[in-house]
Structures are given as C-alpha cells and as structure tokens.
Design a protein around this motif. Structure first.
Motif, PDB file in Angstrom:
ATOM      1  N   GLN A 134       4.493  10.963  -4.587  1.00 16.62           N
ATOM      2  CA  GLN A 134       5.243  11.321  -3.473  1.00 16.62           C
ATOM      3  C   GLN A 134       6.493  10.929  -3.311  1.00 16.62           C
ATOM      4  OE1 GLN A 134       5.369  12.718  -0.502  1.00 16.62           O
ATOM      5  NE2 GLN A 134       3.193  13.817  -0.089  1.00 16.62           N
ATOM      6  N   VAL A 135       7.459  11.668  -2.513  1.00 18.76           N
ATOM      7  CA  VAL A 135       8.939  11.674  -2.635  1.00 18.76           C
ATOM      8  C   VAL A 135       9.560  11.017  -1.347  1.00 18.76           C
ATOM      9  CG1 VAL A 135       8.861  13.848  -3.935  1.00 18.76           C
ATOM     10  CG2 VAL A 135       9.061  14.039  -1.377  1.00 18.76           C
ATOM     11  N   ASP A 136       8.742  10.098  -0.530  1.00 21.94           N
ATOM     12  CA  ASP A 136       9.204   9.406   0.582  1.00 21.94           C
ATOM     13  C   ASP A 136      10.402   8.402   0.100  1.00 21.94           C
ATOM     14  OD1 ASP A 136       6.291   9.953   0.753  1.00 21.94           O
ATOM     15  OD2 ASP A 136       6.642   9.599   2.898  1.00 21.94           O
ATOM     16  N   VAL A 137      10.273   7.725  -0.520  1.00 24.54           N
ATOM     17  CA  VAL A 137      11.394   6.759  -1.028  1.00 24.54           C
ATOM     18  C   VAL A 137      12.683   7.491  -1.632  1.00 24.54           C
ATOM     19  CG1 VAL A 137      11.980   5.107  -2.697  1.00 24.54           C
ATOM     20  CG2 VAL A 137       9.962   5.085  -1.886  1.00 24.54           C
ATOM     21  N   TYR A 177       1.310  13.316  12.297  1.00 22.85           N
ATOM     22  CA  TYR A 177       0.923  13.204  10.981  1.00 22.85           C
ATOM     23  C   TYR A 177       1.769  12.304  10.319  1.00 22.85           C
ATOM     24  CZ  TYR A 177       0.104  14.338   6.011  1.00 22.85           C
ATOM     25  OH  TYR A 177      -0.291  13.929   4.853  1.00 22.85           O
ATOM     26  N   ALA A 178       1.370  11.172   9.482  1.00 14.81           N
ATOM     27  CA  ALA A 178       2.098  10.517   8.611  1.00 14.81           C
ATOM     28  C   ALA A 178       0.932   9.898   7.586  1.00 14.81           C
ATOM     29  CB  ALA A 178       2.603   9.353   9.263  1.00 14.81           C
ATOM     30  N   ALA A 179       1.124  10.160   6.315  1.00 14.49           N
ATOM     31  CA  ALA A 179       0.344   9.305   5.206  1.00 14.49           C
ATOM     32  C   ALA A 179       0.978   7.945   5.168  1.00 14.49           C
ATOM     33  CB  ALA A 179       0.593  10.296   3.874  1.00 14.49           C
ATOM     34  N   MET A 180       0.247   7.112   4.422  1.00 14.47           N
ATOM     35  CA  MET A 180       0.526   5.745   4.055  1.00 14.47           C
ATOM     36  C   MET A 180       1.623   5.561   3.426  1.00 14.47           C
ATOM     37  SD  MET A 180      -0.463   2.432   4.339  1.00 14.47           S
ATOM     38  CE  MET A 180      -2.064   2.582   4.498  1.00 14.47           C
ATOM     39  N   SER A 181       2.206   6.639   2.604  1.00 15.49           N
ATOM     40  CA  SER A 181       3.578   6.405   1.886  1.00 15.49           C
ATOM     41  C   SER A 181       4.645   6.559   2.748  1.00 15.49           C
ATOM     42  CB  SER A 181       3.655   7.808   0.888  1.00 15.49           C
ATOM     43  OG  SER A 181       3.652   8.873   1.798  1.00 15.49           O
ATOM     44  N   SER A 182       4.366   7.215   4.076  1.00 12.98           N
ATOM     45  CA  SER A 182       5.587   7.294   5.173  1.00 12.98           C
ATOM     46  C   SER A 182       5.919   6.028   6.025  1.00 12.98           C
ATOM     47  CB  SER A 182       5.135   8.134   6.430  1.00 12.98           C
ATOM     48  OG  SER A 182       4.759   9.367   5.780  1.00 12.98           O
ATOM     49  N   LEU A 183       5.084   4.731   5.329  1.00 14.65           N
ATOM     50  CA  LEU A 183       5.411   3.564   6.108  1.00 14.65           C
ATOM     51  C   LEU A 183       6.146   2.743   5.151  1.00 14.65           C
ATOM     52  CD1 LEU A 183       1.897   2.597   7.745  1.00 14.65           C
ATOM     53  CD2 LEU A 183       3.967   3.656   8.619  1.00 14.65           C
ATOM     54  N   ILE A 184       6.844   3.171   4.074  1.00 16.96           N
ATOM     55  CA  ILE A 184       7.491   2.362   3.087  1.00 16.96           C
ATOM     56  C   ILE A 184       8.822   1.987   3.699  1.00 16.96           C
ATOM     57  CG2 ILE A 184       8.514   4.489   2.011  1.00 16.96           C
ATOM     58  CD1 ILE A 184       7.473   0.977   0.181  1.00 16.96           C
ATOM     59  N   VAL A 200       1.236 -10.999   6.012  1.00 15.85           N
ATOM     60  CA  VAL A 200       1.079  -9.524   6.759  1.00 15.85           C
ATOM     61  C   VAL A 200       0.639  -8.658   5.397  1.00 15.85           C
ATOM     62  CG1 VAL A 200       2.418  -7.633   7.731  1.00 15.85           C
ATOM     63  CG2 VAL A 200       2.896  -9.870   8.443  1.00 15.85           C
ATOM     64  N   LEU A 201       1.340  -8.903   4.195  1.00 17.28           N
ATOM     65  CA  LEU A 201       0.775  -7.789   3.059  1.00 17.28           C
ATOM     66  C   LEU A 201      -0.565  -8.293   2.765  1.00 17.28           C
ATOM     67  CD1 LEU A 201       1.601  -5.710   1.208  1.00 17.28           C
ATOM     68  CD2 LEU A 201       2.470  -7.238  -0.466  1.00 17.28           C
ATOM     69  N   ILE A 202      -0.912  -9.339   2.862  1.00 11.05           N
ATOM     70  CA  ILE A 202      -2.418  -9.679   2.374  1.00 11.05           C
ATOM     71  C   ILE A 202      -3.424  -9.075   3.530  1.00 11.05           C
ATOM     72  CG2 ILE A 202      -4.140 -11.715   2.090  1.00 11.05           C
ATOM     73  CD1 ILE A 202      -1.725 -13.298   1.055  1.00 11.05           C
ATOM     74  N   ALA A 203      -3.006  -8.965   4.781  1.00  8.67           N
ATOM     75  CA  ALA A 203      -3.799  -8.606   5.597  1.00  8.67           C
ATOM     76  C   ALA A 203      -3.842  -7.120   5.863  1.00  8.67           C
ATOM     77  CB  ALA A 203      -3.293  -8.822   7.263  1.00  8.67           C
ATOM     78  N   TRP A 204      -2.662  -6.361   5.401  1.00  9.11           N
ATOM     79  CA  TRP A 204      -2.458  -5.064   5.218  1.00  9.11           C
ATOM     80  C   TRP A 204      -3.569  -4.607   4.045  1.00  9.11           C
ATOM     81  CZ3 TRP A 204       2.690  -2.152   4.589  1.00  9.11           C
ATOM     82  CH2 TRP A 204       2.712  -1.056   4.996  1.00  9.11           C
ATOM     83  N   TRP A 205      -3.449  -5.324   3.074  1.00  6.48           N
ATOM     84  CA  TRP A 205      -4.453  -4.870   1.834  1.00  6.48           C
ATOM     85  C   TRP A 205      -5.741  -4.901   2.148  1.00  6.48           C
ATOM     86  CZ3 TRP A 205      -3.778  -1.669  -1.961  1.00  6.48           C
ATOM     87  CH2 TRP A 205      -2.594  -1.502  -2.384  1.00  6.48           C
ATOM     88  N   PRO A 213       0.682  -1.199   0.035  1.00  4.73           N
ATOM     89  CA  PRO A 213       0.050   0.090  -0.091  1.00  4.73           C
ATOM     90  C   PRO A 213       0.728   1.242  -0.023  1.00  4.73           C
ATOM     91  CG  PRO A 213      -1.099  -1.490   1.568  1.00  4.73           C
ATOM     92  CD  PRO A 213       0.192  -2.240   1.067  1.00  4.73           C
ATOM     93  N   PRO A 214       1.930   1.327   0.600  1.00  8.05           N
ATOM     94  CA  PRO A 214       2.793   2.472   0.529  1.00  8.05           C
ATOM     95  C   PRO A 214       3.464   2.906  -0.642  1.00  8.05           C
ATOM     96  CG  PRO A 214       3.329   1.282   2.701  1.00  8.05           C
ATOM     97  CD  PRO A 214       2.448   0.346   1.712  1.00  8.05           C
ATOM     98  N   MET A 215       3.622   1.939  -1.439  1.00 11.54           N
ATOM     99  CA  MET A 215       4.065   1.979  -2.746  1.00 11.54           C
ATOM    100  C   MET A 215       3.296   2.589  -3.559  1.00 11.54           C
ATOM    101  SD  MET A 215       6.828   2.404  -4.854  1.00 11.54           S
ATOM    102  CE  MET A 215       7.899   1.823  -3.678  1.00 11.54           C
ATOM    103  N   LEU A 216       1.909   1.965  -3.534  1.00 13.36           N
ATOM    104  CA  LEU A 216       0.855   2.204  -4.682  1.00 13.36           C
ATOM    105  C   LEU A 216       0.548   3.802  -4.087  1.00 13.36           C
ATOM    106  CD1 LEU A 216      -1.414   1.821  -6.419  1.00 13.36           C
ATOM    107  CD2 LEU A 216      -2.974   1.221  -4.515  1.00 13.36           C
TER     108      LEU A 216
END
Length: 293
Positions: A137-140, A254-261, A279-284, A127-130
């Motif tokens: 976004q520029v987190d990476v 504050y943190a968006a989903m992208s910050s969890l990459i 874990v990824l399946i559960a996250w989605w 989800p963070p990469m999506l």
C-alpha cells in the motif's frame, strides 16, 4: 489556522544534503534487500502497477479489474505520477522500492513530529505498517508528501486518498485558500484533458469494498465521524498538525488498517514510551482476535 507549535526539527549533526543522501542510501539498501528476499503479498501493488502500465499504454484505468484480486483502481490519476518510477520497474523491484520508501518515510514522518526513537520503532512494528508492507500500500508515501507540501497544495491533496488526507482540507490557512483553489483547478484541468471525465468513471465503479472484511469501519460509520471532528477541533485550538494527520480516517466510511499509520505515529507521541508499548500490545492482541474469530 497556522501550525506553529511543531516546526520541522533542526538537524544538529547532519546538513539537509547529508540527511537526504542518507535517506537515499537507506532506501537503496532496503530495496535491494526486499528484492533479494521477497516478502509474500503485494496484491494492492499489483493494482497500482497495472494502472501505471495501462496509463503508459493509453488504456483506461477505471471500470476495469486489475491484479490477481480483480479489483478496481479507486484513486485520482495523479497518484500514478507519484508511483511512476516504481511502476515502471519489474514487479518485484517496484514492490521492493515501495516497501523501502514506506519504511524510510514512516521514520521521516515520526522525526518530523519529534517522536522518540522507541516510538519510531513501535511505529514500524505496528499493524498498519505490517499491512502496508504485506499488501504494497501507499499510505505512508502519500501522507509524507502531504506533510511536507505547503498548505496551498492541501486542497488537491485532500482528495488524493481521503482516508489518509481528507482532514488536511481543514488545515488550510485563510491566506492560502485562493492559491489552493487555483492549484486544484489547474491540476484538475490537466487531469481532465489527459484522462477525460475520470471522476464520473471513478464514481461509477462498484463500491463493494465498503462492505469487505478489511474495512475497519464496517458497521461503525458514521459513528466514527465525531472522533474526526474532535481531532480537527484540537488541531485548530492547539495549532498542532498532529491532530490533522490523525483525523482523516475517522471521517470516511471505508479505511483499511494501513490508513491508521498516521494516527498511530502522531497520537502515540502524546503517550509515554511505555504507555505506547502497552497500547501496541493491546492492538496486536485485538488484531489476532479479529483474525481468529
């Protein structure tokens, strides 16, 4: 503290020059692909590009509404130096380059921490990469630069995007603190000369983004802070940079989903491949549930 557990892996079949050339070639191919078949979104990239354009034309970047979402620019001005090249390109090409770099650098970060091929793929499907790809976004980009910079740059880097970089502050070795302070002072002085008292202008902007729905810590902060502290203590005890990379989002309101990459790439490395997939399946599943309800 000196992080010695995880050194940069050696390149057995490619020289560093060849690896760099391969990364550049992959970035070029992906950029052309994304520009030719554009994905929807890019609202966050509109803000970054508008800030770059306003800086070039010597216009203020704080206290003004930017992009179609009409939001403020909430970053230090030196972030625009990192985005100068894509920010000068036409919108579609700049967004395509940012997306391509995000994908490539996510793999580079995973390689840096000796992540398996399966978990590298899981990182790109997370989800963070999506979120990063859709919004531009520029987190990476920022995280990759921080990881490969020497620790003497981590002090100034810790405020670049705190929800991604703040915890690097705790990883600066004692011997590097004087140099880190001097670098931060130098960068800060140059930014003040060019942009004036920008910290005051930044802080005077509305902070309503904390209460927006995409803030993953909405209603949770400061209960997430102990998690950040625990990860910093792990980093100190184990001399493992992975926990520093993972800690930053948990300190912030504050943190968006992208910050969890960063946390996903580094902490999934502690799991078996099949466990990370579960874990990824559960996250989605959790992400779809929140989106629907």
């Amino acid at each position: 503290m000196k992080f010695t557990r995880l050194s940069t892996p050696s390149i057995s079949t490619l020289t560093k020059a060849q690896a760099t050339l391969l990364v550049m070639l992959a970035t070029l191919v992906l950029t052309v692909l994304f520009a030719s078949i554009p994905l929807p979104g890019g609202d966050d990239w509109e803000v970054f590009r508008a800030a770059v354009q306003r800086t070039i034309h010597r216009q203020t970047i704080y206290g003004v509404k930017l992009g179609t979402l009409q939001t403020n620019y909430y970053y230090p001005p030196w972030v625009l130096v990192l985005l100068l090249i894509p920010g000068l390109l036409p919108f579609n090409w700049g967004l395509a380059l940012t997306r391509a770099l995000s994908l490539i650098l996510a793999v580079v970060i995973a390689w840096r921490f000796r992540t398996s091929l399966i978990k590298q793929i899981l990182a790109l499907l997370s989800p963070p990469m999506l979120y990063i790809m859709l919004h531009g976004q520029v987190d990476v980009l920022i995280l990759a630069i921080m990881i490969f910079l020497p620790p003497s740059w981590w002090l100034i880097g810790s405020i670049t995007k705190p929800q991604v970089t703040l915890a690097f502050l705790f990883g600066i070795p004692r011997k590097d603190w004087l140099r880190a302070v001097l670098i931060a002072a130098m960068v800060g002085l140059v930014s003040f000369l060019i942009f004036g008292p920008w910290p005051l202008a930044l802080l005077n902007q509305p902070r309503g983004i904390i209460y927006l729905g995409h803030n993953i810590w909405g209603g949770l902060w400061p209960y997430n802070v102990p998690i950040g502290l625990a990860l910093v203590f792990f980093a100190t005890q184990k001399q493992d940079l992975r926990f520093i990379v993972a800690a930053s989002p948990f300190f912030m309101p504050y943190a968006a989903m992208s910050s969890l990459i960063g946390p996903w790439i580094t902490l999934s490395n502690l799991l078996e491949d099949w466990q990370a997939a579960v874990v990824l399946i559960a996250w989605w599943a959790a992400s779809f549930y929140r989106f629907l309800f």
